[in-house]
Motif scaffolding. Structure first.
Motif, PDB file in Angstrom:
ATOM      1  N   THR A 192      -6.584  51.614  -6.092  1.00  0.00           N
ATOM      2  CA  THR A 192      -5.783  51.982  -7.257  1.00  0.00           C
ATOM      3  C   THR A 192      -4.312  52.113  -6.894  1.00  0.00           C
ATOM      4  O   THR A 192      -3.428  51.589  -7.595  1.00  0.00           O
ATOM      5  CB  THR A 192      -6.290  53.308  -7.858  1.00  0.00           C
ATOM      6  OG1 THR A 192      -7.658  53.143  -8.264  1.00  0.00           O
ATOM      7  CG2 THR A 192      -5.456  53.722  -9.058  1.00  0.00           C
ATOM      8  N   LEU A 193      -4.026  52.801  -5.804  1.00  0.00           N
ATOM      9  CA  LEU A 193      -2.633  53.020  -5.406  1.00  0.00           C
ATOM     10  C   LEU A 193      -1.951  51.717  -5.005  1.00  0.00           C
ATOM     11  O   LEU A 193      -0.811  51.452  -5.403  1.00  0.00           O
ATOM     12  CB  LEU A 193      -2.568  54.026  -4.262  1.00  0.00           C
ATOM     13  CG  LEU A 193      -2.934  55.471  -4.604  1.00  0.00           C
ATOM     14  CD1 LEU A 193      -2.866  56.351  -3.365  1.00  0.00           C
ATOM     15  CD2 LEU A 193      -2.005  56.019  -5.689  1.00  0.00           C
ATOM     16  N   LEU A 194      -2.639  50.898  -4.232  1.00  0.00           N
ATOM     17  CA  LEU A 194      -2.027  49.652  -3.773  1.00  0.00           C
ATOM     18  C   LEU A 194      -1.750  48.696  -4.931  1.00  0.00           C
ATOM     19  O   LEU A 194      -0.677  48.094  -5.007  1.00  0.00           O
ATOM     20  CB  LEU A 194      -2.928  48.976  -2.732  1.00  0.00           C
ATOM     21  CG  LEU A 194      -2.993  49.666  -1.365  1.00  0.00           C
ATOM     22  CD1 LEU A 194      -4.072  49.027  -0.501  1.00  0.00           C
ATOM     23  CD2 LEU A 194      -1.646  49.607  -0.660  1.00  0.00           C
ATOM     24  N   LEU A 195      -2.710  48.560  -5.831  1.00  0.00           N
ATOM     25  CA  LEU A 195      -2.498  47.671  -6.977  1.00  0.00           C
ATOM     26  C   LEU A 195      -1.430  48.216  -7.916  1.00  0.00           C
ATOM     27  O   LEU A 195      -0.587  47.464  -8.423  1.00  0.00           O
ATOM     28  CB  LEU A 195      -3.808  47.473  -7.740  1.00  0.00           C
ATOM     29  CG  LEU A 195      -4.830  46.545  -7.089  1.00  0.00           C
ATOM     30  CD1 LEU A 195      -6.137  46.543  -7.866  1.00  0.00           C
ATOM     31  CD2 LEU A 195      -4.286  45.126  -6.977  1.00  0.00           C
ATOM     32  N   THR A 196      -1.447  49.531  -8.140  1.00  0.00           N
ATOM     33  CA  THR A 196      -0.482  50.132  -9.063  1.00  0.00           C
ATOM     34  C   THR A 196       0.928  50.087  -8.505  1.00  0.00           C
ATOM     35  O   THR A 196       1.876  49.676  -9.197  1.00  0.00           O
ATOM     36  CB  THR A 196      -0.879  51.588  -9.365  1.00  0.00           C
ATOM     37  OG1 THR A 196      -2.178  51.608  -9.964  1.00  0.00           O
ATOM     38  CG2 THR A 196       0.109  52.235 -10.311  1.00  0.00           C
ATOM     39  N   VAL A 197       1.086  50.500  -7.259  1.00  0.00           N
ATOM     40  CA  VAL A 197       2.413  50.484  -6.640  1.00  0.00           C
ATOM     41  C   VAL A 197       2.916  49.053  -6.490  1.00  0.00           C
ATOM     42  O   VAL A 197       4.082  48.756  -6.771  1.00  0.00           O
ATOM     43  CB  VAL A 197       2.374  51.206  -5.274  1.00  0.00           C
ATOM     44  CG1 VAL A 197       3.690  51.004  -4.522  1.00  0.00           C
ATOM     45  CG2 VAL A 197       2.104  52.688  -5.457  1.00  0.00           C
ATOM     46  N   GLY A 198       2.026  48.150  -6.054  1.00  0.00           N
ATOM     47  CA  GLY A 198       2.436  46.766  -5.885  1.00  0.00           C
ATOM     48  C   GLY A 198       2.905  46.136  -7.190  1.00  0.00           C
ATOM     49  O   GLY A 198       3.958  45.503  -7.242  1.00  0.00           O
ATOM     50  N   TYR A 199       2.133  46.338  -8.254  1.00  0.00           N
ATOM     51  CA  TYR A 199       2.507  45.766  -9.550  1.00  0.00           C
ATOM     52  C   TYR A 199       3.819  46.378 -10.061  1.00  0.00           C
ATOM     53  O   TYR A 199       4.683  45.665 -10.582  1.00  0.00           O
ATOM     54  CB  TYR A 199       1.383  46.001 -10.548  1.00  0.00           C
ATOM     55  CG  TYR A 199       1.651  45.424 -11.920  1.00  0.00           C
ATOM     56  CD1 TYR A 199       1.631  44.047 -12.126  1.00  0.00           C
ATOM     57  CD2 TYR A 199       1.908  46.251 -13.014  1.00  0.00           C
ATOM     58  CE1 TYR A 199       1.878  43.505 -13.387  1.00  0.00           C
ATOM     59  CE2 TYR A 199       2.144  45.721 -14.271  1.00  0.00           C
ATOM     60  CZ  TYR A 199       2.135  44.352 -14.454  1.00  0.00           C
ATOM     61  OH  TYR A 199       2.388  43.823 -15.694  1.00  0.00           O
ATOM     62  N   SER A 200       3.978  47.679  -9.891  1.00  0.00           N
ATOM     63  CA  SER A 200       5.191  48.349 -10.354  1.00  0.00           C
ATOM     64  C   SER A 200       6.419  47.843  -9.605  1.00  0.00           C
ATOM     65  O   SER A 200       7.479  47.609 -10.205  1.00  0.00           O
ATOM     66  CB  SER A 200       5.058  49.865 -10.174  1.00  0.00           C
ATOM     67  OG  SER A 200       3.981  50.371 -10.938  1.00  0.00           O
ATOM     68  N   LEU A 201       6.287  47.664  -8.291  1.00  0.00           N
ATOM     69  CA  LEU A 201       7.408  47.149  -7.504  1.00  0.00           C
ATOM     70  C   LEU A 201       7.766  45.727  -7.922  1.00  0.00           C
ATOM     71  O   LEU A 201       8.948  45.387  -8.044  1.00  0.00           O
ATOM     72  CB  LEU A 201       7.052  47.186  -6.016  1.00  0.00           C
ATOM     73  CG  LEU A 201       7.022  48.563  -5.359  1.00  0.00           C
ATOM     74  CD1 LEU A 201       6.492  48.450  -3.929  1.00  0.00           C
ATOM     75  CD2 LEU A 201       8.413  49.200  -5.355  1.00  0.00           C
ATOM     76  N   HIS A 202       6.749  44.908  -8.152  1.00  0.00           N
ATOM     77  CA  HIS A 202       7.044  43.534  -8.566  1.00  0.00           C
ATOM     78  C   HIS A 202       7.719  43.504  -9.928  1.00  0.00           C
ATOM     79  O   HIS A 202       8.582  42.643 -10.173  1.00  0.00           O
ATOM     80  CB  HIS A 202       5.763  42.711  -8.594  1.00  0.00           C
ATOM     81  CG  HIS A 202       5.995  41.286  -9.008  1.00  0.00           C
ATOM     82  ND1 HIS A 202       6.898  40.450  -8.378  1.00  0.00           N
ATOM     83  CD2 HIS A 202       5.456  40.550 -10.020  1.00  0.00           C
ATOM     84  CE1 HIS A 202       6.904  39.275  -8.963  1.00  0.00           C
ATOM     85  NE2 HIS A 202       6.043  39.300  -9.970  1.00  0.00           N
ATOM     86  N   GLY A 253       7.994  44.335  -1.353  1.00  0.00           N
ATOM     87  CA  GLY A 253       7.166  45.534  -1.244  1.00  0.00           C
ATOM     88  C   GLY A 253       5.789  45.325  -1.853  1.00  0.00           C
ATOM     89  O   GLY A 253       4.783  45.801  -1.319  1.00  0.00           O
ATOM     90  N   ALA A 254       5.743  44.583  -2.962  1.00  0.00           N
ATOM     91  CA  ALA A 254       4.456  44.278  -3.596  1.00  0.00           C
ATOM     92  C   ALA A 254       3.593  43.415  -2.680  1.00  0.00           C
ATOM     93  O   ALA A 254       2.370  43.591  -2.606  1.00  0.00           O
ATOM     94  CB  ALA A 254       4.690  43.568  -4.928  1.00  0.00           C
ATOM     95  N   ALA A 255       4.223  42.476  -1.974  1.00  0.00           N
ATOM     96  CA  ALA A 255       3.475  41.628  -1.036  1.00  0.00           C
ATOM     97  C   ALA A 255       2.867  42.467   0.081  1.00  0.00           C
ATOM     98  O   ALA A 255       1.717  42.249   0.485  1.00  0.00           O
ATOM     99  CB  ALA A 255       4.397  40.550  -0.450  1.00  0.00           C
ATOM    100  N   LEU A 256       3.623  43.447   0.566  1.00  0.00           N
ATOM    101  CA  LEU A 256       3.104  44.323   1.622  1.00  0.00           C
ATOM    102  C   LEU A 256       1.941  45.167   1.107  1.00  0.00           C
ATOM    103  O   LEU A 256       0.974  45.420   1.833  1.00  0.00           O
ATOM    104  CB  LEU A 256       4.226  45.221   2.148  1.00  0.00           C
ATOM    105  CG  LEU A 256       5.352  44.492   2.895  1.00  0.00           C
ATOM    106  CD1 LEU A 256       6.456  45.472   3.267  1.00  0.00           C
ATOM    107  CD2 LEU A 256       4.819  43.785   4.129  1.00  0.00           C
ATOM    108  N   ALA A 257       2.036  45.597  -0.155  1.00  0.00           N
ATOM    109  CA  ALA A 257       0.947  46.376  -0.742  1.00  0.00           C
ATOM    110  C   ALA A 257      -0.325  45.539  -0.833  1.00  0.00           C
ATOM    111  O   ALA A 257      -1.422  45.999  -0.487  1.00  0.00           O
ATOM    112  CB  ALA A 257       1.340  46.891  -2.129  1.00  0.00           C
ATOM    113  N   LEU A 258      -0.194  44.290  -1.261  1.00  0.00           N
ATOM    114  CA  LEU A 258      -1.371  43.421  -1.355  1.00  0.00           C
ATOM    115  C   LEU A 258      -1.911  43.062   0.022  1.00  0.00           C
ATOM    116  O   LEU A 258      -3.115  42.862   0.195  1.00  0.00           O
ATOM    117  CB  LEU A 258      -1.028  42.144  -2.120  1.00  0.00           C
ATOM    118  CG  LEU A 258      -1.016  42.213  -3.645  1.00  0.00           C
ATOM    119  CD1 LEU A 258      -0.948  40.809  -4.227  1.00  0.00           C
ATOM    120  CD2 LEU A 258      -2.228  42.942  -4.196  1.00  0.00           C
TER     121      LEU A 258
END
Length: 203
Positions: free
Chosen positions: A22-32, A189-194
């Motif tokens: 949840t955190l990785l997808l949410t943070v990644g999408y928000s950053l993108h 940052g989103a790439a790093l999250a994914l």
């Protein structure tokens, strides 16, 4: 509606075992979204500031949409061949580069349109990738809840993006290139999250 789906709640996507996803997808999408909406909201004004008329400057968004449509369509083929995670990461990195290069400016209106076309192509392809990642990252029971939560959080990035760019331009007084590089870092940052996400791939 199935009974299990009806019982899904926000707490279900914040429980151990699913919290990381949840955190990785949410943070990644928000950053993108920060990077994505920088181009959508600021590119007409930036082009107008280079001496073009408002209609000419507004026309660059047409090319952003054309690039986005083509990028999203071709990205579906890439996901079919290579899965979701790595093509999305590739588009996020490409989007970082494209938005950074947008900061170099262009010497003609066709040059601006081409620059915006490539930003639209890469960043919208990554958006498509995130939507697919939502579908495969969340179990069926909480898929709607998880997707809604991530997209809702992404609105923070969407709303904050033009404000952040405005602060960098007007308050900090930075020129176009450093602002574009800073705004492009959202996609990186989103790439790093994914990269940290363990995703159930479907081919």
């Amino acid at each position: 509606m199935e009974p299990e789906a009806a019982r899904a709640s926000l707490l279900d996507i914040l429980r151990p075992g699913l919290l990381g996803t949840t955190l990785l997808l949410t943070v990644g999408y928000s950053l993108h979204c920060i990077t994505f909406y920088y181009i959508l909201k600021w590119s007409p004004k930036i082009v107008a500031d280079f001496g073009y008329t408002q209609p000419q400057a507004a026309s660059v968004l047409v090319w952003a949409n054309i690039g986005g449509a083509i990028g999203g369509g071709l990205f579906g083929f890439l996901m079919h061949k290579f899965g979701i995670k790595w093509p999305t990461i590739a588009m996020l990195v490409a989007g970082t580069v494209a938005v950074s290069l947008f900061g170099l400016g262009a010497e003609s209106l066709p040059g601006w349109r081409l620059a915006v076309f490539f930003t639209g192509f890469t960043t919208n392809a990554a958006i498509v990738g995130f939507y697919s990642a939502f579908a495969h990252g969340f179990p069926a029971k909480v898929r709607a809840t998880g997707t809604g939560f991530a997209i809702g959080a992404g609105r923070i990035g969407a709303a904050g993006s033009p404000i952040l760019a405005g602060e960098l331009f007007h308050t900090a007084g930075l020129p176009l290139l450093p602002v574009s590089i800073i705004m492009a870092l959202g996609s990186l940052g989103a790439a790093l999250a994914l990269l940290a996400l363990r995703l159930r791939e479907a081919h």
